[in-house]
Scaffold this active site. Structure first.
Site, mmCIF file in Angstrom:
data_model
loop_
_atom_site.group_PDB
_atom_site.id
_atom_site.type_symbol
_atom_site.label_atom_id
_atom_site.label_comp_id
_atom_site.label_asym_id
_atom_site.label_seq_id
_atom_site.Cartn_x
_atom_site.Cartn_y
_atom_site.Cartn_z
ATOM 1 C CG ASN A 9 -1.882 1.283 1.414
ATOM 2 O OD1 ASN A 9 -1.669 1.995 0.390
ATOM 3 N ND2 ASN A 9 -2.435 1.390 2.175
ATOM 4 C CD1 TRP A 10 3.510 0.965 -2.951
ATOM 5 C CD2 TRP A 10 3.393 2.277 -4.764
ATOM 6 N NE1 TRP A 10 4.138 0.237 -3.803
ATOM 7 C CE2 TRP A 10 4.262 1.161 -5.242
ATOM 8 C CE3 TRP A 10 3.570 3.367 -5.973
ATOM 9 C CZ2 TRP A 10 4.863 0.775 -6.347
ATOM 10 C CZ3 TRP A 10 4.166 3.052 -6.988
ATOM 11 C CH2 TRP A 10 4.564 1.697 -7.358
ATOM 12 C CB SER A 212 5.352 -1.988 11.902
ATOM 13 O OG SER A 212 4.840 -0.506 12.089
ATOM 14 N N GLY A 233 2.949 -1.162 4.218
ATOM 15 C CA GLY A 233 3.001 0.254 3.880
ATOM 16 C C GLY A 233 4.347 0.863 3.674
ATOM 17 N N GLY A 234 4.940 1.233 4.669
ATOM 18 C CA GLY A 234 6.387 1.823 4.488
ATOM 19 C C GLY A 234 7.348 0.860 3.666
#
Ligand code: 13P
Length: 248
Positions: A9-10, A212, A233-234
């Site tokens: 998920n950018w 995370s 994500g990150g």
């Protein structure tokens, strides 16, 4: 057996040129992936992403979509538009949309239905906030969020959805649920689906963990029997990191 699904998920990151660059770097690194690999890009990057994934098995997703087929909904995207651009997956009900953009369980349900009816796969996000976990509401809450999101789907449609269990307190914080916590809560979600749609349906639904997740913790999470993948994500913004999660 469920095929694992790892999706990036950018969020609100990357221009079309940067999307091309990231996907080109990712392609050789995930060419032997044993799981479904998805990149959920900003809508403006879909065109670039679709071109960049050519010759690979990487699928393209977006991060939100409206439920109405068309009309005066400034700023929104319809299922027909998204589908016409070659998108296969749509994230629905991410906690950031719930928190910042007024998304509710009811609108999550409408969006998820629109995605399914257009022949795409929703990645439906559920998860508790820190104070809800501390107060002991997690199991009831995620069961309610999940069953509300699925309302109106046939058992065959339910089988094909992807659920992402994302504890809000673990998103972007570096705090991960322990392998056991994530496995247990995903088990609660699957049991809720089984109660309503039967075990055969529930056993087909792929349920991801998100929050995370990174190259260091991916293998431990993925070793859990209930966890069928990750929503990243990150760590999805760097080809090397994302590929390490994909190749857990
Ligand atoms: P992080 O991996 O950055 O914590 O984000 C998780 C997430 O929200 C994916 O949808």
């Amino acid at each position: 057996m469920r095929t694992p699904i790892i999706a990036g998920n950018w969020k609100m990151n990357k221009t079309p040129a940067e999307a091309t660059e990231l996907i080109q770097a990712l392609k050789p690194l995930v060419k032997d992936a044993k799981c479904t690999v998805v990149v959920c890009v900003p809508a403006l990057c879909v065109h670039a992403a679709k071109q960049a994934v050519r010759g690979s098995k990487i699928k393209v997703g977006v991060q939100n979509m409206h439920w109405e087929p068309k009309g005066a909904y400034t700023g929104e995207l319809s299922a027909e538009m998204v589908k016409a651009c070659g998108v296969d997956y749509v994230i629905v009900g991410h906690s950031e949309r719930r928190q910042y953009f007024g998304e509710t369980d009811e609108t999550v349900n409408k969006r998820a239905l629109a995605v399914v009816h257009a022949g795409m796969t929703p990645i439906i996000c559920v998860g508790e906030r820190k104070e809800q976990r501390e107060a002991g509401y997690t199991d009831d809450l995620v069961a309610y969020q999940t069953l509300t999101a699925l309302t109106g789907m046939t058992p065959d449609e339910v089988k094909k959805v992807v659920i992402a269990y994302e504890p809000v307190w673990a998103i972007g914080t570096g705090l991960t649920a322990t392998d056991e916590q994530a496995n247990e809560t995903i088990g609660v979600i699957r049991a809720a689906i089984a109660r309503k749609y039967g075990k055969r349906v529930a056993d087909k639904v792929r349920i991801q963990y998100g929050g995370s997740m990174n190259p260091k913790n991916a293998s431990g999470l993925m070793a859990q029997p209930e966890i069928d993948g990750g929503l990243i994500g990150g760590a999805s913004l760097k080809a090397e990191d994302f590929s390490k999660v994909v190749n857990f």
